[in-house]
Write an enzyme that holds these catalytic residues in place. Sequence first.
Site: not given
Ligand code: ACM
Length: 265
Positions: A110, A39, A143
């Site tokens: 995300k 990420e 993530c």
């Molecule tokens: C995250 O979502 N980078 C912990």
Amino acid sequence: MKIALYQFAPLWGNVPGNLKKIESILCSHANIDLWILPELCTTGYLFNSKVEIGSVSEPFPGGQTSSWLKSITKRLNASVIMGVAEKCKEKLYNSAIVFDNGFHVGAYRKIHLFDNEKNLFDPGNEAPEVFTVRGVRIGVMICFDWIFPEAARTLALNGAQIIAHPANLVLPYCPDAMVTRSIENRVFTATANRIGTERLSDGQQLTFIGNSQATNIFGKRLGQLSKDREGVLIFDIDPAESNSKSITQNNDLFMDRKPELYRLN
Ligand code: ACM
């Protein structure tokens, strides 16, 4: 399909420096079909403000990272899935971009933002998506999406054979949770995490847990990297293994679900 995960500590705020570092690793491995990178791997993770992260965010297509992806994936005849800071009009997204052999296949923004990400990014407003790359159906999540089983389930129900999971993990639970995500969905998973510590002048500090890993459709780890060293994890899979959801003669992982009883909303 031969897949490689590259775990490293991105240089903070230095997009060209990170592209150079990534390129040297990608070019020193032959015959990889798909690279999965962490990420926000071109920018680093901790930022003071939207203005600060905005200054290193890029449009896709149109910025230096998308030009670089176009040329590197063509040169290597490979696919790359990597986490980036994406600028789109007035919005900033924590995104994963999918490129294959010179082409921009798509992007996932995300949806479950972690902690201070809520002050930096806009949440994506579309479900995690499955992209078909080289005939393989690859679901993408980022993530913290791991803690919401609905994310992986959505991908699996939409046909994902493997879940590509760029990450900057700080909580210790995800590697074990991804074992469960693969068992409960009968999919391969591949988490490409980062290592290292980042600090801001106001005292904020995060240490990332490394431990990038891949699991097979039964939750067996196909490999795992260390918690604090850079490295590449290479593994081979037959994506078709995930097509059958049969558990016993009388049980099917998807057909036995009872969505009408779950009352999820
Ligand atoms: C995250 O979502 N980078 C912990």
